[in-house]
Design an enzyme around this catalytic site. Structure first.
Site, PDB file in Angstrom:
ATOM      1  N   LEU A  38     -21.361 -20.444  13.478  1.00  0.00           N
ATOM      2  CA  LEU A  38     -20.425 -19.748  14.351  1.00  0.00           C
ATOM      3  C   LEU A  38     -19.691 -20.752  15.241  1.00  0.00           C
ATOM      4  O   LEU A  38     -18.499 -20.597  15.512  1.00  0.00           O
ATOM      5  CB  LEU A  38     -21.157 -18.720  15.211  1.00  0.00           C
ATOM      6  CG  LEU A  38     -20.282 -17.954  16.212  1.00  0.00           C
ATOM      7  CD1 LEU A  38     -19.214 -17.140  15.497  1.00  0.00           C
ATOM      8  CD2 LEU A  38     -21.132 -17.053  17.095  1.00  0.00           C
ATOM      9  N   TYR A  39     -20.399 -21.776  15.698  1.00  0.00           N
ATOM     10  CA  TYR A  39     -19.758 -22.814  16.507  1.00  0.00           C
ATOM     11  C   TYR A  39     -18.577 -23.410  15.747  1.00  0.00           C
ATOM     12  O   TYR A  39     -17.477 -23.553  16.286  1.00  0.00           O
ATOM     13  CB  TYR A  39     -20.768 -23.898  16.861  1.00  0.00           C
ATOM     14  CG  TYR A  39     -20.147 -25.143  17.461  1.00  0.00           C
ATOM     15  CD1 TYR A  39     -19.645 -25.136  18.758  1.00  0.00           C
ATOM     16  CD2 TYR A  39     -20.064 -26.325  16.714  1.00  0.00           C
ATOM     17  CE1 TYR A  39     -19.072 -26.272  19.310  1.00  0.00           C
ATOM     18  CE2 TYR A  39     -19.493 -27.466  17.261  1.00  0.00           C
ATOM     19  CZ  TYR A  39     -19.001 -27.433  18.555  1.00  0.00           C
ATOM     20  OH  TYR A  39     -18.430 -28.564  19.087  1.00  0.00           O
ATOM     21  N   ALA A  40     -18.819 -23.765  14.477  1.00  0.00           N
ATOM     22  CA  ALA A  40     -17.745 -24.337  13.661  1.00  0.00           C
ATOM     23  C   ALA A  40     -16.598 -23.344  13.493  1.00  0.00           C
ATOM     24  O   ALA A  40     -15.424 -23.721  13.529  1.00  0.00           O
ATOM     25  CB  ALA A  40     -18.297 -24.741  12.302  1.00  0.00           C
ATOM     26  N   THR A  95     -15.640 -21.018  15.574  1.00  0.00           N
ATOM     27  CA  THR A  95     -14.834 -20.911  16.795  1.00  0.00           C
ATOM     28  C   THR A  95     -13.912 -22.117  16.949  1.00  0.00           C
ATOM     29  O   THR A  95     -12.794 -21.989  17.448  1.00  0.00           O
ATOM     30  CB  THR A  95     -15.716 -20.785  18.045  1.00  0.00           C
ATOM     31  OG1 THR A  95     -16.544 -21.951  18.197  1.00  0.00           O
ATOM     32  CG2 THR A  95     -16.579 -19.540  17.973  1.00  0.00           C
TER      33      THR A  95
END
Length: 471
Positions: free
Chosen positions: A252-254, A256
């Site tokens: 999810l970090y990637a 965003t």
């Protein structure tokens, strides 16, 4: 009988007369109230007209600065952060000290990269104003220590959230920033599985909030912002190039950060913002993040605790393109110095604007096993190692940066190998946490309150373990 009838008539006439007088009094009161209301209305209208004339005809107060030609608007005393004294701190911090110096707003200034970059810019004579919300993703005391270090060099940090659009607009109205370096973000790959909303709030909504404030500024500053090497996700082509696909994020970090790159394209296209994105590759060094693996390994080796070393799905060692903080800062400054001006003004595009994306890495991937062996040598201690398979939590087994584009455009050339960088980190770590000996359990140090505690307790107090991160 006659006298009684006369008395009755007199009483009747008296009652009628009283009723008539009462009626007249009511009429008079009503007319008086109506007259008073009209007078009050006319008075209010007259005062309002006077106020409008006063505001219209009064000349605006201006503050001139011949060296910078700044357009400023005072932050009012109604601001929750103060009025004039606060404004003076902002102006003093953001004013360049060299001819042709830049005025730069750095978000995430109390963070790892933000603090190093802010110091480097200030030391070369640029004006630097920081912004940070000092959240507790990791120990805020480390961020406060960075803040204190920046304050010694005349850098003021506004404590606020990046989603505070009104504040951002006030800052951009008060100072005509030449650049905004946006480093504020929710970091970490694995933490996204526990608190996904924080990534949407900071990395997507926060970026939009910043772009909204910048596009309405006049003049519009150029924007340099931190993307991530995580956007390459499941890409298997090596080394990672800006031309490779980034539509398969592994976390999810990637996702965003990839969304941020698309949002940047939109604001560049619609509003003429000059935007440069920087994909950082596993940045490490002094004043680093406690959730990063090299930091966490150092802590556990000193405490004689076991560390987990991951292997990839195919059994190979996990490797990272570890990039020393000084090299990343040089890359950031290169991007700042080559950024073109935005072409919009007050939310309206005047022409095509610069849009760039660059890798900032070391170009030399090193295995985690090698990282640990370097730390063992520097700490003069043997690590207790558990070799385990990498869990499916969004991490990728290998990263390798191709930096030829950054080298060609602004001369980016990393020069610090992992052994040299870790030596500098370990020296800082031992000093920061008061470790005077590599054999830490028999040593003592004084705390800020004058009390003594064992080093193991001191380390625990300084950092409460949460997550181990590679990004």
């Amino acid at each position: 009988m006659g006298s009684s009838s006369a008395a009755t008539d007199a009483a009747s006439k008296g009652a009628k007369l009283e009723r008539y007088n009462t009626y007249l009094r009511r009429i008079g009161t009503t007319k008086m109230m109506a007259s008073s209301s009209k007078l009050l209305f006319r008075t209010c209208l007259f005062i309002a007209l006077l106020l409008v004339l006063f505001i219209t005809l009064s000349p605006p107060t201006t503050t001139t600065d011949s060296s910078q030609h700044r357009r400023r608007r005072s932050l009012t005393s109604s601001s929750p952060r103060g009025g004039s004294p606060w404004e003076k701190q902002i102006l003093a911090s953001s004013t360049p000290r060299r001819p042709g110096g830049l005025s730069i707003l750095v978000t995430g200034a109390a963070g790892f990269v933000g603090s190093h970059l802010s110091l480097a810019l200030k030391k070369r004579g640029d004006g630097v104003l920081g912004l940070d919300n000092f959240n507790n993703y990791y120990d805020p005391s480390l961020k406060r220590s960075r803040q204190a270090l920046l304050a010694k060099h005349g850098i003021f940090i506004v404590e606020a959230d990046i989603n505070d659009g009104a504040l951002l607009s006030q800052l951009l109205d008060t100072v005509s920033f030449s650049h905004v370096v946006h480093l504020a973000a929710q970091a970490g790959v694995r933490y996204a599985m526990q608190n996904p909303s924080s990534y949407v709030h900071s990395n997507i909504a926060g970026l939009v909030s910043l772009f909204e404030a910048v596009k309405s500024a006049n003049p519009q500053p150029a924007v340099i912002w931190a993307s991530s090497s995580s956007v390459y996700g499941l890409n298997t082509d090596n080394p990672f190039s800006e031309h490779h696909r980034t539509d398969r994020p592994a976390s999810l970090y990637a996702a965003t950060k990839k969304a941020g790159e698309e949002i940047a394209h939109t604001y560049n296209h619609i509003y003429g913002l000059s935007i440069t994105g920087l994909r950082f590759f596993t940045v490490y060094g002094p004043w680093g993040r406690p959730d990063m693996a090299y930091f966490f390994f150092t802590k556990n080796i000193l405490k004689r605790k076991a560390i987990n070393i991951f292997t990839g799905p195919d059994g190979r060692d996990v490797a990272r393109d570890f990039t020393y903080i000084d090299d990343v800062v040089k890359g950031c400054i290169g991007a700042i110095d080559t950024a073109e001006k935005s072409t919009g003004s007050g939310g309206k595009k005047r022409g095509s604007a610069q849009l760039r994306i660059y890798n900032l890495g070391n170009t030399s991937p090193v295995s985690v096993q090698k990282l640990v062996s370097i730390l063992e040598e520097l700490l003069n201690l043997k690590a207790k190692k558990n070799v385990v398979k990498m869990p499916s939590n969004g991490d990728v087994p290998f990263t390798h940066a191709n930096v030829s584009l950054a080298a060609a455009d602004f001369g980016y050339r990393p020069t610090t190998d992992l052994a040299t960088g870790l030596r500098k980190f370990v020296k800082w770590y031992l000093s920061y946490y008061g470790l005077q000996s590599k054999v830490v359990f028999s040593s003592y140090r004084f705390t800020g309150g004058g009390e003594m505690m064992r080093e193991e307790e001191a380390i625990t107090a300084c950092y409460a373990e949460k997550h181990v991160e590679w990004k």
